[in-house]
Design an enzyme around this catalytic site. Structure first.
Site, PDB file in Angstrom:
ATOM      1  N   GLN A   7      -2.144  -0.756  -1.020  1.00  0.00           N
ATOM      2  CA  GLN A   7      -2.467  -0.087   0.238  1.00  0.00           C
ATOM      3  C   GLN A   7      -3.974   0.064   0.427  1.00  0.00           C
ATOM      4  O   GLN A   7      -4.754  -0.065  -0.507  1.00  0.00           O
ATOM      5  CB  GLN A   7      -1.828   1.305   0.262  1.00  0.00           C
ATOM      6  CG  GLN A   7      -0.314   1.315   0.385  1.00  0.00           C
ATOM      7  CD  GLN A   7       0.212   2.731   0.492  1.00  0.00           C
ATOM      8  OE1 GLN A   7       0.879   3.215  -0.404  1.00  0.00           O
ATOM      9  NE2 GLN A   7      -0.083   3.408   1.586  1.00  0.00           N
ATOM     10  N   HIS A   8      -4.348   0.377   1.670  1.00  0.00           N
ATOM     11  CA  HIS A   8      -5.671   0.883   2.068  1.00  0.00           C
ATOM     12  C   HIS A   8      -6.797  -0.134   2.092  1.00  0.00           C
ATOM     13  O   HIS A   8      -7.838   0.122   2.710  1.00  0.00           O
ATOM     14  CB  HIS A   8      -6.130   2.026   1.154  1.00  0.00           C
ATOM     15  CG  HIS A   8      -5.175   3.155   0.992  1.00  0.00           C
ATOM     16  ND1 HIS A   8      -4.673   3.874   2.058  1.00  0.00           N
ATOM     17  CD2 HIS A   8      -4.630   3.700  -0.118  1.00  0.00           C
ATOM     18  CE1 HIS A   8      -3.867   4.817   1.609  1.00  0.00           C
ATOM     19  NE2 HIS A   8      -3.817   4.728   0.289  1.00  0.00           N
ATOM     20  N   ASP A  14       2.607  -1.190  -1.192  1.00  0.00           N
ATOM     21  CA  ASP A  14       3.283  -1.283  -2.488  1.00  0.00           C
ATOM     22  C   ASP A  14       4.219  -0.111  -2.759  1.00  0.00           C
ATOM     23  O   ASP A  14       5.331  -0.298  -3.282  1.00  0.00           O
ATOM     24  CB  ASP A  14       2.269  -1.449  -3.617  1.00  0.00           C
ATOM     25  CG  ASP A  14       1.135  -0.431  -3.600  1.00  0.00           C
ATOM     26  OD1 ASP A  14       1.140   0.494  -2.758  1.00  0.00           O
ATOM     27  OD2 ASP A  14       0.224  -0.561  -4.436  1.00  0.00           O
TER      28      ASP A  14
END
Length: 457
Positions: free
Chosen positions: A71-72, A225
């Site tokens: 992520q991110h 994820d």
């Protein structure tokens, strides 16, 4: 047999699983490593994906495919779809000051929690965009589109059909800091607050939406994820999952969005239309790797050593902020060892302190969710440590279930791909193996000693 593929493009590697769409039975799999670091050119992910696909026997017989990824991460593209600069990953903490600025500029933590369900910290994409605007204004000006790692890989699999074709899903979008799980829409004002302008962002697909095609295989939306892990482990409402990977996460399946102004709980969405309140720590399985390295042993030997020492390691406490920390938000913190005496200066005591310190941080996350879970499921690479499995119930104060080892993120992505093919209201009911139950007498002294030590940091 109808086959589907699931991809896990994680921080450290890319995994691909090929499964039967109806039963979920594993047919074949492959993997390839990623280079280390907290910033990386996305081409490395693409190369690793090709290697992992080849190791898994290719995708020529696969009818649907889904990509889950870390992520991110900030992936910036210019108007032609070219990468502007190396992607900043979730564990890059250089945007910590930018996070503080953004929180203050919107009116404080409550304003952010109400706006997007989470209070941004350095991990969040929105803070990395502010860092980019302040430190690399030319690159910020060239950025015509911003996407996440899984978005970029899905787009590449679809043939890179122009930045207007970028797609994402609600789960991964909820970790950007400029998409609201409560309203299901972007907050372009927050994107502009971060960057000074509003680049294009991916279209958010429904859980069974189609992102395109790749070599004749249908592309599912993909997801982050943690959202994929929830699908892979068969998470149900009332469950809490503790995942010990590069990061440590504690998350639950919820029917309503959350808004925690303390910032401890990120109010994410999941990949099914529900919600995924989540607590994340930066330091998890690599704490065990670091301890093993210091002691000159393997991680398996570290596990054996940890079980030789008593609960509480005779007062030795490791605070495992080895890369700063996200929860609590201490990006500049360092690890520390407390209570060292001649009597506990042994490899076994240090091994025990490493396991307990890591688990105490996750137990704090479990408490932060404020839930009385129906089940606690322990997954991830760290859950393959016998010491972790046996010590976790004592630290958590409740039994834990450890599913059979597997690639839960890739499995969840494969399950999403099968869902796309089936078109049913809920994901296909793949039956996971029977989890192993671990129980131990609670050891509240371990938690209290850890709390005492961390209170002064």
């Amino acid at each position: 047999m109808t086959l589907v593929a699931g991809v896990d493009s994680s921080t450290q590697s890319c995994k691909v699983v090929i499964r039967d769409a109806e039963t979920g039975v594993l047919v074949r799999e492959g993997r390839a490593p990623h280079p280390p670091g907290t910033e990386l050119h996305p081409d490395h992910w693409w190369q690793a994906l090709q290697e992992a696909v080849a190791a898994a026997g290719g995708l020529s017989d696969v009818e649907a495919l889904s990509v889950a990824a870390q992520q991110h991460g900030m992936v910036c593209l210019d108007e032609h779809g070219e990468v502007v600069r190396d992607a900043l990953l979730w564990n890059d903490t250089r945007s910590a000051r930018a996070a503080g600025e953004l929180v203050a500029e919107l009116g404080g933590p409550r304003a952010w929690a109400e706006a997007v369900g989470s209070v941004p910290v350095a991990s969040f994409t929105v803070t990395k965009l502010r860092w980019l605007a302040e430190n690399e204004p030319d690159n910020a000006a060239r950025t015509a589109a911003v996407c996440l790692p899984h978005d970029w890989l899905t787009w590449r699999l679809a043939g890179s059909p122009g930045i207007g074709a970028l797609t994402t899903d609600r789960g991964d979008a909820s970790g950007t800091g400029y998409w609201s799980p409560a309203t299901g829409s972007y907050r372009p004002d927050l994107l502009k607050l971060a960057m000074g302008h509003t680049p294009l962002v991916p279209r958010v697909l429904d859980p069974t939406g189609q992102a395109g095609e790749s070599g004749g295989a249908r592309l599912a939306p993909g997801t982050g994820d943690n959202m994929a892990a929830a699908l892979g482990v068969g998470m149900l409402p009332g469950d809490v999952v503790v995942s010990i990977g590069t990061s440590g996460t504690v998350f639950a399946c919820a029917g309503a969005p959350s808004h925690d102004e303390s910032g401890d709980v990120a109010g994410f969405a999941d990949a099914t239309g529900r919600f995924l309140p989540l607590v994340c720590t930066l330091n998890a399985a690599r704490v065990l790797d670091a301890a093993a390295g210091m002691l000159g042993v393997s991680t398996a030997e570290l596990s054996d050593l940890a079980l030789e020492a008593p609960p509480g390691a005779d007062g030795l406490v490791l605070v495992p902020y080895l890369e700063g920390e996200r929860t609590p938000n201490r990006p500049d913190a360092t690890g520390s060892l407390h209570g060292l005496r001649l009597s506990n200066s042994t490899p076994a005591h240090l091994a025990r302190a490493a396991v307990e310190g890591m688990l105490c941080g996750l137990a704090d996350g479990l408490d932060a969710l404020g839930l009385e879970p129906r089940r606690v499921l322990l997954i991830g690479g760290g859950a393959r440590s016998e010491a972790v499995c046996r010590i976790a119930p004592a630290v958590f104060g409740r039994p834990v279930l450890v599913p059979e080892p597997g690639e839960y993120v890739a499995d969840g992505a494969a399950r999403q791909a099968a869902w796309l093919l089936g078109g049913t209201p809920e994901p296909p009911a793949w039956q996971p193996g029977v989890p192993e139950l671990y129980e131990a007498a609670p050891a509240p002294g371990v938690r209290s000693r850890y709390a005492e030590v961390t209170a002064g940091i």
